[in-house]
Design an enzyme around this catalytic site. Structure first.
Site, PDB file in Angstrom:
ATOM      1  N   ARG A  64       0.853  -1.194   0.000  1.00 41.13           N
ATOM      2  CA  ARG A  64       0.000   0.000   0.000  1.00 41.13           C
ATOM      3  C   ARG A  64       0.885   1.239   0.000  1.00 41.13           C
ATOM      4  NH1 ARG A  64      -5.013  -1.743   0.303  1.00 41.13           N
ATOM      5  NH2 ARG A  64      -5.397  -3.637   1.511  1.00 41.13           N
ATOM      6  N   ASP A  65       0.460   2.252  -0.759  1.00 44.73           N
ATOM      7  CA  ASP A  65       1.193   3.514  -0.753  1.00 44.73           C
ATOM      8  C   ASP A  65       1.081   4.157   0.625  1.00 44.73           C
ATOM      9  OD1 ASP A  65       2.197   5.586  -3.241  1.00 44.73           O
ATOM     10  OD2 ASP A  65       1.791   6.466  -1.280  1.00 44.73           O
ATOM     11  N   ASN A  75       4.890   6.818 -13.264  1.00 48.41           N
ATOM     12  CA  ASN A  75       5.552   8.111 -13.396  1.00 48.41           C
ATOM     13  C   ASN A  75       7.003   7.903 -13.796  1.00 48.41           C
ATOM     14  OD1 ASN A  75       3.346   9.764 -12.597  1.00 48.41           O
ATOM     15  ND2 ASN A  75       3.724   9.249 -10.449  1.00 48.41           N
ATOM     16  N   GLU A 114       9.060  10.364  -7.765  1.00 51.42           N
ATOM     17  CA  GLU A 114       9.762  10.619  -6.499  1.00 51.42           C
ATOM     18  C   GLU A 114      10.751   9.512  -6.168  1.00 51.42           C
ATOM     19  OE1 GLU A 114       6.844  10.998  -3.432  1.00 51.42           O
ATOM     20  OE2 GLU A 114       5.773  12.598  -4.478  1.00 51.42           O
ATOM     21  N   VAL A 115      10.370   8.286  -6.455  1.00 50.38           N
ATOM     22  CA  VAL A 115      11.213   7.136  -6.090  1.00 50.38           C
ATOM     23  C   VAL A 115      11.847   6.569  -7.360  1.00 50.38           C
ATOM     24  CG1 VAL A 115      11.262   4.847  -5.058  1.00 50.38           C
ATOM     25  CG2 VAL A 115       9.774   6.603  -4.088  1.00 50.38           C
ATOM     26  N   HIS A 174       7.914   1.602 -10.691  1.00 51.61           N
ATOM     27  CA  HIS A 174       6.751   1.095  -9.965  1.00 51.61           C
ATOM     28  C   HIS A 174       5.492   1.565 -10.667  1.00 51.61           C
ATOM     29  CE1 HIS A 174       7.885   4.999  -8.316  1.00 51.61           C
ATOM     30  NE2 HIS A 174       6.583   5.218  -8.144  1.00 51.61           N
ATOM     31  N   MET A 175       4.415   0.838 -10.427  1.00 44.74           N
ATOM     32  CA  MET A 175       3.117   1.171 -11.006  1.00 44.74           C
ATOM     33  C   MET A 175       2.148   1.450  -9.854  1.00 44.74           C
ATOM     34  SD  MET A 175       0.749  -1.407 -13.233  1.00 44.74           S
ATOM     35  CE  MET A 175       1.815  -1.476 -14.663  1.00 44.74           C
ATOM     36  N   HIS A 176       1.424   2.576  -9.954  1.00 43.24           N
ATOM     37  CA  HIS A 176       0.386   2.896  -8.981  1.00 43.24           C
ATOM     38  C   HIS A 176      -0.929   2.264  -9.434  1.00 43.24           C
ATOM     39  CE1 HIS A 176       2.585   6.373  -7.054  1.00 43.24           C
ATOM     40  NE2 HIS A 176       3.234   6.300  -8.198  1.00 43.24           N
TER      41      HIS A 176
HETATM   42  P1  AMP Z   1       6.258   8.289  -7.641  1.00 43.73           P
HETATM   43  O1  AMP Z   1       5.951   9.740  -7.415  1.00 43.73           O
HETATM   44  O2  AMP Z   1       5.559   7.720  -8.840  1.00 43.73           O
HETATM   45  O3  AMP Z   1       7.741   8.022  -7.633  1.00 43.73           O
HETATM   46  O4  AMP Z   1       5.620   7.525  -6.412  1.00 43.73           O
HETATM   47  C1  AMP Z   1       6.316   7.137  -5.279  1.00 43.73           C
HETATM   48  C2  AMP Z   1       5.297   6.725  -4.251  1.00 43.73           C
HETATM   49  O5  AMP Z   1       5.941   5.983  -3.244  1.00 43.73           O
HETATM   50  C3  AMP Z   1       4.591   7.904  -3.566  1.00 43.73           C
HETATM   51  O6  AMP Z   1       3.187   7.830  -3.838  1.00 43.73           O
HETATM   52  C4  AMP Z   1       4.908   7.705  -2.091  1.00 43.73           C
HETATM   53  O7  AMP Z   1       3.829   8.018  -1.252  1.00 43.73           O
HETATM   54  C5  AMP Z   1       5.252   6.218  -2.044  1.00 43.73           C
HETATM   55  N1  AMP Z   1       6.139   5.803  -0.965  1.00 43.73           N
HETATM   56  C6  AMP Z   1       7.317   6.350  -0.596  1.00 43.73           C
HETATM   57  N2  AMP Z   1       7.856   5.674   0.414  1.00 43.73           N
HETATM   58  C7  AMP Z   1       7.006   4.656   0.706  1.00 43.73           C
HETATM   59  C8  AMP Z   1       6.998   3.591   1.655  1.00 43.73           C
HETATM   60  N3  AMP Z   1       7.985   3.429   2.543  1.00 43.73           N
HETATM   61  N4  AMP Z   1       5.950   2.743   1.657  1.00 43.73           N
HETATM   62  C9  AMP Z   1       4.940   2.897   0.783  1.00 43.73           C
HETATM   63  N5  AMP Z   1       4.886   3.868  -0.153  1.00 43.73           N
HETATM   64  C10 AMP Z   1       5.906   4.738  -0.185  1.00 43.73           C
END
Ligand code: AMP
Length: 114
Positions: free
Chosen positions: A30-31, A88, A96-97, A101-103
């Site tokens: 879960r996010d 993204n 951000e990460v 990954h896929m949301h």
């Molecule tokens: P993105 O902006 O597509 O890179 O999405 C990265 C996502 O990772 C964001 O929606 C964050 O809320 C989520 N995220 C970051 N750290 C964690 C974590 N430790 N556990 C779960 N989700 C995370």
């Protein structure tokens, strides 16, 4: 495994996070900051940041990610109402990460994209 990669650390259990699903290629959590009632992340176990430059060996992992997403949509009870899958990539998309990954977003009217 990449040093200082949060999703690699979750994969090996160094950072705790409940895995809702996993197979040989990917896992689902879960996010931490959900943008919808259901907000899951489908994450490949192998570290890769961008789709650009993807090697042929990685292509089955993409299929595994879509399979995981479709299974999780059923498991979360949102498959019939609908859901959105988002990947993204880089700055304009707000990535951000830096681990692919896929949301999976669902559980409310998501509205038009944009
Ligand atoms: P993105 O902006 O597509 O890179 O999405 C990265 C996502 O990772 C964001 O929606 C964050 O809320 C989520 N995220 C970051 N750290 C964690 C974590 N430790 N556990 C779960 N989700 C995370």
């Amino acid at each position: 495994m990449a040093d200082d990669c949060i999703f690699c650390k979750i994969n090996i259990g160094e950072i705790p996070s409940e895995k809702l699903y996993q197979d040989d290629d990917c896992f689902v959590i879960r996010d931490i900051a959900p943008k919808a009632p259901t907000h899951l992340l489908i994450i490949p176990k192998q570290h890769m940041t961008y789709l650009t430059g993807m090697t042929p060996e990685f292509q089955p992992v993409i299929g595994a990610m879509y399979k995981a997403a479709s299974l999780m949509a059923v498991a979360e009870g949102v498959a019939d109402a609908g859901y959105r899958l988002i990947v993204n990539q880089r700055d304009d998309a707000g990535q951000e990460v830096p681990h692919l990954h896929m949301h999976l977003l669902a559980g409310r009217r998501l509205g038009p994209m944009g």
